[in-house]
Design an enzyme around this catalytic site. Sequence first.
Site, short mmCIF file in Angstrom:
data_model
loop_
_atom_site.label_atom_id
_atom_site.label_comp_id
_atom_site.label_asym_id
_atom_site.label_seq_id
_atom_site.Cartn_x
_atom_site.Cartn_y
_atom_site.Cartn_z
CG ASP B 132 -1.97 -1.07 1.19
OD1 ASP B 132 -1.73 -2.12 0.56
OD2 ASP B 132 -3.04 -0.87 1.81
CE LYS B 195 -5.25 1.96 2.14
NZ LYS B 195 -4.14 1.30 2.85
CE LYS B 231 -6.79 -1.31 2.41
NZ LYS B 231 -5.45 -1.78 2.82
#
Lengths: 485, 295, 260
Positions: B132, B195, B231
Amino acid sequence: MATVERAALRWDYAPAPESRDAAPLKPRYDLFIGGSFVAPTDGTVVETRNPATEETLAEVAFAGPGDVAAAVDAARGAADGWAALPALERGKYLFRIARLIQERARELAIVETLDGGKPIRESRDVDVPLAAAHFFSYAGWADKLQYAFGGRAYEPRGVVGQVVPWNFPLLMAAWKLAPALATGNTAVLKPAETTPLTALLLAEIVQEAGLPDGVVNIIPGDGSAGAALVRSEVDKVAFTGSTAVGKEIQRALAGTGRGLTLELGGKSANIVFEDAALDQAVEGIIEGIFFNQGHVCCAGSRLLLQESVAEEVVRKLWARMERLRVGDPLDKNTDVGAINSAEQLARITEMVEAGEQQGAVRRSVTCALPDAGYWFPPTMFLDVAPANRIAVEEIFGPVVSVTTFRSPAEAVERANNSAYGLAAGVWTDNGAKAFEVASKLRAGVVWQNTYNKFDPTAAFGGYKESGFGREGGPAGLAPYVRLGG
Amino acid sequence: MSRSLTPVNRVGVEERAAALGRRSIKTTAKREGIRLATSMIDLTTLEGSDTPGKVRHLCAKAVCPDPSRPELPSCAAVCVYPSLVGVAAAALEGSGVAVASVATGFPAGQTSLKVKVDETREAVAAGASEIDMVISRDAYLRGDDRTVAREIEAVKEACGSAHLKVILETAELPTYAHVRHASELAIAAGADVIKTSTGKASSGATPGVVLVMLEVVRDHFERTGRVVGVKAAGGVSTTKAALHMLVLVKETLGDEWLTPDRFRIGASSLLNDLLMQYAKLDGGHYGRAEDFSKE
Amino acid sequence: MSARQAVAKTYKLYLGGAFVRSESGRTDPIGGVNVPRGSRKDVRDAVKAARAAAPGWAKKTAYNRGQVLYRFAEALESRSDRSDEIDEAVDLLVHYAGWTDKLAAVMGGVNPVAAPFLSFSSPEPTGVVAVLAPDSPDVLGLVREIAPALAAGNTVVAVVSRTKPLRPLDLGEVAGVSDIPGGVLNLLSGRLDELLTPLCGHRDVNAIIDATYDDDVAKTVDELAAETVKRVSRPSPHTDSLTRLEPLVELKTAWHPVGS
C-alpha cells in the site's frame, strides 16, 4: 480453507417490504364535506385497488353532482369566517397540518404506495416530506401576505375548486390546498379517480387539526365530478392534469371571469453536452424519466445528446437502466414500481407500439415482472425521427426517446420545438453555456446539472400549452387572491 | 503541461452515493453482507506502538474472526508497517490471508524516491504480497503529474509480483474531479488497486469518493478490459458503513466486483462491529464491545 | 390669393415597421377618412412580424428596452396635437419605461430551497401578445395596454379603437420614429368581428389582453384562447401596473447545484 468460502459468496438484497400493518385502512372512506365524512347522496361507492396487485384496498365514496354542490355550499358557508380569522391563527392551522403529516408520514407513505403503485422509497423520501414542507412553508405566508404582492391590496377569491392528478396524490393536494388556505380561501378538492386514499387521510388530518367545518372539503370522484366542480359556482379553479382536459376547462370557464390556473402536460427536453459530468448526467436522465415510472408532468422524456458523446451516454444509460430494480412498490429497494392503472398501461403500450411502427428502435430492459398488476419495463428509443409520436406526445410512462444534436443552438431549437414548455434539463460543466442555454429554453423550470428537484419556495409551472400560473413560492400565492381592486 | 480534468458534479455524486446508502439490507442479505465484508477486510494496525505480539493476535483474528462462528470467512489480508511484515508473514503462513505492508514513507510520503523503492523491496522480501503506497501529494498538488506517475511506476517495479495499492489520500485532494483524475493517473501508472486513504487524514472513504473511484475503474474496464481493484480505507468502522460500500460496488460495477480480489475495506475497528451485528442476527440481542477481543 | 389645399393623409396599418394598406384593399369610411379595414391575412402578417421580432426585443437589456419606451414617450410628447389624454399616455409610457429593469426584482428572486442548489425565479416575456384596445379613450386606452406588454419584453399585435382609429394609427408613426424595432408593435384597424377570431385563435399568439369590456367578446376570446392555452388578462382602466404586467410574463425557475 478461507478462499473456498469466499468464492462461494454471492450477494443480493433480501426482500425488504415495508409493513402494511403500519397503515391500517378502513373498509370504507366517505366524502369529506363540511367537516364530516358523509355518504354520497347521488354518487356511488367504488373500490380502489392496488395497481401492483389488483387487490381491493378499500371502498371509496365517489361524489355525484349533488355531492359536488353540497361541498361547494359547505365551502361557501365557511368562506367568510375563514377569511376573517386573524392571519396568524390561519397560519397556525396550516403549521398544525404540516406537523400532523410528519407524524403520520409512515402511514401516508405506505398508503400512497399501495394506492398508486409508486415505490415506497419515493413516497417516503419525496412525496410525503414535500407535502409537509409545502404546508409548513405556506403556513408562514398567511400573516405576511402584505409583503407578497408588491404593496397591492389583496383579498381572497372565496371558494376554490381544485382538481388533482393521480401521479402525486398527496403532494398535489398539498400544492393546491396550502396556498389556497393561507390566502384565506376555502376549498373543494377532488382527488383523482384511481388514487383517492391519501387525500382522504389528509381529510382526517384536517379534521384532527381542528380546521373550521367546511374550510376544506375533499370529494373523490371520476372525471364527471371534476367537470361538475370546475363548472360550479366556485370563484377560482386550479387544475393539474392533462393538456386536453385543461383546454376543456379553460373553454368551460370562458366568459365567467373566474380565476384559473392550469398545470398541464409536458414533453421536456433533457440536454446533455459533451462537457458534462457524464456519470451524474446519466443519473439525472434516470431520475428524469424513471422517477415515479415516468408518471411526471415534467419528466425528461426527450433526451437530447450531443453527438460526440451520444454513444457513450447511451451505453452508460443502458447499463444503468439494467440495474434498476423493478417490482413490488412496497419493497424499500424498489426503484421502479407499478403503472398506476390498466388504462395508463394501455396508453403507454399503444404509444410504444406507435413509436416502433414509425421506425424508432426500441430497447426495453428485460426484467421479471409480476403476473398481477400493471407493469412496464424501463424503455429507451433510439433513432427517433422528430415527427415520431413518441417524440411529440406525452407518454407519461417509463419511456425516453433519444436524439442527437451538434451545437447549443440546435439543442435549443429542438428543445423548444414543442407545444409544451414545462421543464428542461441542461448538463454541462461550463457555467456560461448552462446559463445561456437555460435562458433560451422556453420552459418554466430549467434544471442545470440536476433534474426533478422540487421545493415549496421555488415556483413551478409551464410556458405555452403546459399551462399558466405558478405553484410554489410567493408566485404561488397570487392566483388565490384578487389584487389591486 | 496543464491538466485536463474530467468534470464531476459534487452534488450529483453525493446524492447518488447517499441514495445507495438508503438501500434496505435485512435478514439474509445482512448476514451474507457481513460475511462478504469480513472477507474483504484488510485488517490493519498502523500505530507507533505496534508490537509483534499485537500483530500475531491480529493475524489470528484475521484467519478466524470468531472462533464460535466458523462459517465466518477469513479476512483478505493483514496490513502492517514494513518492520512487522516478517511477524505477520510467519503468523499467516498457509492461511490464505495475505500480508500487506504500507510503504513509501507512509502516511505522508515525504521521503525520496530511493527510500520509497528500497522500503518497498524490503517489505516484499520480508513476505508482503501486497504493498500500500501513498502518492506524493506535494507533487500532485503542484500539478506535477509526471513525478507522481514515475514514483508509482518505480514502486510497481519494486513490487515484483506483489500487488500494488495506490493511496490517493482523497481528503487532501481539492475536488471530486481531482479524485477522478488521480485515480486515472494511478491506474495508468500501473496500480493494481486504487485506495482512498491512509486512515491518518481528516476524512477517509466517504461514499462519494468511493463512488467516483468505482466509476473510474468501471470506465477503465469497459475501455481496456483490465480489472483494477478499489480499497476503501479510513472511516469505514460500522456494519452500516461497510454494507453501504458493498451496495456502491454492486450497483456501480456489478456483482463480479464483490470479491476480495477486486474490492477491499481497510479497517481496524470494523471487524468487531461486523461480528457484533452478526451475533445479533443469530441471537436476537444487541451485543456489547466487551464480547470481542480488541485485536 | 387662393386658399392652400390641405394635404390629406392616407391612413395605413402599421405592420412589421412599415405602413401598409390592408392586404384586402378594403377601407371603412370613418370621420371622412378611408380607414384600412384589416383582414385575416393582415392579422397573419402582423403575428408573423411580431413573432419574428420577439427574440430580438426580448434579448435587449432591460435598460435598453426602458430607453426605447422612454423615447416613445418623448416622441409622443413632442406631437402638436397634445391634450390631457395624450399627456396621460406620455406619463404612462414614462412609468413603464421605468419598469423594465424592476420586473425581475419585484417578481422574481432567489428561492431558499432546502438542498444544495442555487434556485432562482425570474420573469421572461411570454412572447407575442394580442391587444384588443377599447374604443375609447382611443389613444390612452391603447397605450395603457401596449405599454406593459412592451415593457415586459413582448411584441404586440393590437386592434385599435374601432370607432376612433385615426389617432391610434398615428401612434404607429410615433413608434416608427422612436427606436421601437420593426415588428415589435403592430397596429391594425378594422372590425372586431372580423379580426377577433383570426387574432385570438392564432396559434402563435401567447397571450391576449382584452380591453373591450364586452362580455360577449370575453367569452369568445376565452374560448379561442383555450385552443392553445393562451393567457388572457382583462384589466380595468384602474388596474395597477404590476397587476397588468404579471399575466404578460412567464416565471422561469432555474436550479443549479452548488458544490465544487
